[in-house]
Scaffold this active site. Structure first.
Site, PDB file in Angstrom:
ATOM      1  CE  LYS A  91      -3.821  -1.906   2.722  1.00  0.00           C
ATOM      2  NZ  LYS A  91      -4.857  -1.744   1.928  1.00  0.00           N
TER       3      LYS A  91
ATOM      4  NE  ARG B 275     -10.922  -9.847  -1.757  1.00  0.00           N
ATOM      5  CZ  ARG B 275     -10.870  -9.007  -2.871  1.00  0.00           C
ATOM      6  NH1 ARG B 275     -11.223  -9.227  -4.032  1.00  0.00           N
ATOM      7  NH2 ARG B 275     -11.143  -7.680  -2.739  1.00  0.00           N
TER       8      ARG B 275
END
Length: 486
Positions: free
Chosen positions: A259, A333
């Protein structure tokens, strides 16, 4: 200190319309409160406050707060109970004013809804300052009068549940590691005889063949933990439980798909799903809700080490499906895939997972509501009705086959962990991915990325991690428990 409510004037004469507690206090001080309010200029607007000193020896400082219209109820456009929201906001503002005066105790006017007033007071005063030498004075809010003490106590418990989630999310990632998160929740549940907490280590996770979860965890020096909580509140311990599943990434660097550094510190709260579902179970136990709940939280860090997942790697989930990891920053996920497979072992009435899953959810709804993707209209109705009461709203999002095709059309594996059109419908393709690991007929995925933190949007929460939608999960569980009884 004392916090009293005043309604917006229905008439043009501008005379203050006090609550019954305000009226009683005004009589006690021989009408001085009303007189002062009329001298102070125009009537108090919703959420605004005025402080008066020296009116009564028991209450040297009195904060009068604007409650808006007297009979505000459910606002169909806003999807919430406006009256309750007005009370939460007004009481929070009043309590903070008293705190600024460094007064250690405040009595709060129930304002016609003691639960909402308690929530406003307890949520409004909360602030994470564990690690600061200079702390704000601690203020204890109490109910003014005794008529609604049961509702007040319920509101305190609801708010303390959300504050627990806020505490866990706000704390630095070196203070709330996977094991410390699990131990903190275990300690909160220790006093309840009908709760069992299992802190599962890496060896257990391996025997469960949770390859997707382990693939994320292996990038960090912190060992993963699978936290499993069993709350047996139902008279029949064999009743089908409600299963809560929460994403527990205690720090998310993005892994190899790193990120940007700006704002990365906020990723200490990427375990917001685990924080809210575990706090909801702590609250359900405190309320002694008559239903069984199981909580599952896969906990780990997502770090960019030499052992970390690489873009293009293929990992195998608990149900045997292979997953191409095209973006290592779509890691939540992967944890949830294995936890959802495991959740099917419990013959659940419903499976509800919560996760700060996608930036796309924040783009879609901002901080107005939690996005809900569900295969069950029954489940949706319960969540929606609960959110109207709590003011912590939910909004239904699509689970179309359209999105499923975008994650199952994958060159190397059964599914890809991102949609093939990259950014398009990112929250929806993430939900479609999770659906590949669900066979239960009542399942809901709550994407809470947009509601993770609060700047100034929710006036009764200070700036920082929000702990949303803990109260909505609790209210939902409470409604489900009433359903069982009827």
């Amino acid at each position: 200190g004392l916090v009293l409510g005043v309604y917006s004037s229905e008439k043009d004469d501008g005379a203050a319309q006090l609550t019954s507690a305000g009226d009683a206090f005004d009589r006690l001080v021989s009408g001085k409160l009303r007189a002062l309010l009329s001298l102070c200029g125009p009537p108090l607007k919703k959420g605004k406050t005025r402080i008066f000193h020296g009116l009564h020896q028991d209450f040297p400082s009195v904060a009068v707060v604007g409650l808006g219209k007297k009979n505000a109820g459910i606002n169909e456009q806003e999807n919430w109970n406006e009256g309750k929201e007005n009370i939460r906001t007004a009481v929070a503002v009043g309590c903070r004013q008293i705190q600024d005066l460094e007064i250690s105790c405040v009595e709060v006017d129930p304002c016609g809804d003691a639960q909402a007033a308690a929530e406003g007071a307890v949520l409004g005063l909360h602030e994470y300052n564990e690690l600061k030498q200079k702390k704000k004075p601690v203020v204890t809010p109490r109910l003014h009068g005794s008529a609604e003490s049961e509702a007040w106590q319920k509101g305190v418990i609801y708010a303390e549940g959300q504050n627990l989630a806020r505490y866990l999310m706000e704390a630095p990632a070196n203070y709330i590691t996977p094991i410390k998160f699990a131990e903190h929740i275990e300690q909160k549940l220790r006093s309840f005889s009908n709760v069992k907490v299992h802190i599962r280590q890496e060896s257990w996770i391996t025997t469960q063949e949770m390859g997707a979860f382990l693939s994320v965890a292996k990038g960090s020096a912190e060992p993963p933990i699978f936290l499993e909580i069993h709350y047996l509140g139902s008279a029949n311990t064999d009743d089908s439980p409600l299963v809560f599943v929460g994403k527990g990434v205690t720090f998310d660097s993005g892994g190899i798909s790193l990120k940007p550094s700006s704002g990365m510190d906020a990723m200490r709260a990427d375990m917001g799903g685990a924080a809210t579902v575990c706090s909801a179970i702590v609250t359900a136990a405190a309320l002694n809700l008559p239903l069984n709940i199981i909580g599952l939280a896969p906990l780990c860090e997502n770090m960019p080490s030499g052992k970390a997942n690489k873009p293009g790697d293929v990992v195998r989930a608990k149900n045997g499906k292979t997953i191409q990891v095209d973006n290592t920053d779509a890691e939540g996920r992967l944890l949830l895939a294995d936890a959802l497979c495991y959740a099917h072992n419990f013959n659940a009435r419903a499976i509800v997972n919560a996760a700060t899953l996608t930036g796309a959810m924040d783009v879609a709804l901002g901080s107005a509501a939690t996005g809900v993707f569900t295969n069950s209209s029954w489940l949706w109705t319960h969540l929606y009705e609960a959110s109207i009461l709590t003011g912590d709203r939910v909004w239904r999002m699509p689970l179309f086959e359209h999105y499923t095709k975008q994650v199952t059309d994958c060159p190397l594996a059964d599914v890809s962990n991102i949609g093939k059109y990259s950014r398009a419908g990112g929250a929806c393709t993430a939900a479609a991915f999770l659906k590949e690991f669900v066979t239960a007929s009542h399942w809901a995925h709550l994407d809470i990325a947009g509601v993770m933190s609060n700047k100034d949007e929710v006036p009764y929460l200070r700036k920082g991690m929000a702990g949303r939608p803990t109260r909505t999960l609790v209210e939902f569980a409470a409604r489900l428990s009433q359903d069982s009884h009827n």
